[in-house]
Design a protein around this motif. Sequence first.
Motif, mmCIF file in Angstrom:
data_model
loop_
_atom_site.group_PDB
_atom_site.id
_atom_site.type_symbol
_atom_site.label_atom_id
_atom_site.label_comp_id
_atom_site.label_asym_id
_atom_site.label_seq_id
_atom_site.Cartn_x
_atom_site.Cartn_y
_atom_site.Cartn_z
ATOM 1 N N UNK A 123 -4.872 -0.167 -3.288
ATOM 2 C CA UNK A 123 -4.872 -0.614 -4.668
ATOM 3 C C UNK A 123 -3.661 -0.006 -5.353
ATOM 4 N N UNK A 124 -3.277 -0.607 -6.498
ATOM 5 C CA UNK A 124 -2.011 -0.234 -7.123
ATOM 6 C C UNK A 124 -2.166 -0.265 -8.636
ATOM 7 N N UNK A 125 -1.525 0.702 -9.297
ATOM 8 C CA UNK A 125 -1.531 0.829 -10.754
ATOM 9 C C UNK A 125 -0.137 0.475 -11.262
ATOM 10 N N UNK A 126 0.069 -0.753 -11.767
ATOM 11 C CA UNK A 126 1.416 -1.163 -12.181
ATOM 12 C C UNK A 126 1.977 -0.342 -13.341
ATOM 13 N N UNK A 127 1.112 0.202 -14.184
ATOM 14 C CA UNK A 127 1.608 0.981 -15.330
ATOM 15 C C UNK A 127 2.231 2.299 -14.876
ATOM 16 N N UNK A 128 1.658 2.895 -13.871
ATOM 17 C CA UNK A 128 2.181 4.163 -13.371
ATOM 18 C C UNK A 128 3.062 3.983 -12.132
ATOM 19 N N UNK A 129 3.178 2.754 -11.649
ATOM 20 C CA UNK A 129 3.921 2.460 -10.409
ATOM 21 C C UNK A 129 3.438 3.371 -9.278
ATOM 22 N N UNK A 130 2.123 3.433 -9.159
ATOM 23 C CA UNK A 130 1.492 4.366 -8.214
ATOM 24 C C UNK A 130 0.338 3.664 -7.514
ATOM 25 N N UNK A 131 0.218 3.910 -6.215
ATOM 26 C CA UNK A 131 -0.847 3.288 -5.458
ATOM 27 C C UNK A 131 -1.506 4.259 -4.502
ATOM 28 N N UNK A 132 -2.552 3.766 -3.829
ATOM 29 C CA UNK A 132 -3.275 4.590 -2.861
ATOM 30 C C UNK A 132 -3.860 3.663 -1.804
ATOM 31 N N UNK A 133 -3.942 4.162 -0.584
ATOM 32 C CA UNK A 133 -4.420 3.345 0.530
ATOM 33 C C UNK A 133 -5.347 4.168 1.413
ATOM 34 N N UNK A 180 -8.706 10.340 5.450
ATOM 35 C CA UNK A 180 -7.608 10.619 4.531
ATOM 36 C C UNK A 180 -7.302 9.392 3.689
ATOM 37 N N UNK A 181 -7.035 9.640 2.402
ATOM 38 C CA UNK A 181 -6.409 8.642 1.538
ATOM 39 C C UNK A 181 -4.957 9.050 1.343
ATOM 40 N N UNK A 182 -4.071 8.074 1.327
ATOM 41 C CA UNK A 182 -2.641 8.345 1.157
ATOM 42 C C UNK A 182 -2.190 7.763 -0.176
ATOM 43 N N UNK A 183 -1.640 8.613 -1.064
ATOM 44 C CA UNK A 183 -1.125 8.118 -2.338
ATOM 45 C C UNK A 183 0.392 8.014 -2.271
ATOM 46 N N UNK A 184 0.942 7.124 -3.075
ATOM 47 C CA UNK A 184 2.379 6.839 -3.024
ATOM 48 C C UNK A 184 2.829 6.250 -4.347
ATOM 49 N N UNK A 185 4.123 6.312 -4.591
ATOM 50 C CA UNK A 185 4.701 5.781 -5.823
ATOM 51 C C UNK A 185 5.888 4.894 -5.480
#
Length: 328
Positions: A207-217, A223-228
């Motif tokens: 899923x992805x947060x367009x306002x923060x330009x940040x997502x997680x998978x 483990x969850x992996x977060x990314x920007x």
Amino acid sequence: MSLPAPHPIYTLRGAGGALNTLHFRCHGEDPHLLFSGSGKGSIHIWNLNSRRAEKVVEAHSGSSVTWVSTLQSTDTLISQGRDMQVCLWDLNEGRSELLESVWTGSVGFCQCSLLETSPTNYLLAFAAQQTEEIKIIELPSKNPVCTLTPKAKVGMVMCIKLWKTNSGLGPLLLAGYEDGSLLLWDVTQRAKLSQVRAHPEPVMCLTFDPRRLRGISGSSEKKLSSWTLDSQNNIQLQDDVTLVNPGVSQLCIREDGRILASAGWDDRVRIFSWKTLRPLAVLQYHTDMVLSVAFSDHQDPRQRLLAAGSKDQRISLWSIYNDGAGKG
């Protein structure tokens, strides 16, 4: 003292199969609705006021329903099934008539992604017959827009997310693949913008947060992996979240950007602060793996709900962190 474990405010039963997908429509006038798609090919339309199924649409010839959504501007339901069809249904004035269908050719479990480009037009992205391909079409015209095919061998496409930037660029698409890679695509240019290996196992959900330009998978691992995304649209891996048990079916960020929910293979829903990724709560109710999570789109924040659908054929509804406690 620690807070007591939360309980669902109520549950919905009678779906007749595993609950693969959930979608709220609570932004307008009553009735507020929850749509669910089951492994037995039925779509239940639940009235959240009466807490009963208002209508059941028997879809996709009994094949598993993997994704449901609605068009905001019309009374139209969209469903995706394992029969390789995406169907559009007219729900106006109590109807449930099939309007259109799109053959995808995909035998996988990748859920479609829908993006509103104007009040009357949408983009629909879906996994195609060639397992690594993603096709994008316009709705309601069904005109083809593009086909996105990676040059490198990344395996089957597992999950996708269409979104629109505020920078003036055309729509972008994030995709997770079988080899654990994440790819960012420019839909207008039909070009790959960046690629990273986020997981050693297939990417099961993102899923992805367009306002923060940040997502997680998430994947089958613990483990969850977060990314920007940086200013050059490069995916930058950030923090990992270690889970107690392996396997995540779905991830969902609440619209206010405060909390993240994960659907776990260990029968649990976990709630995290989206800002810090700090664990906030573990929701324990279901007796089999949780397959889907969704936050409601109530205009009044105090009415917001979290729904979780499980292989145990039940939907749990929760009211959590609606008082600002999840600012994290």
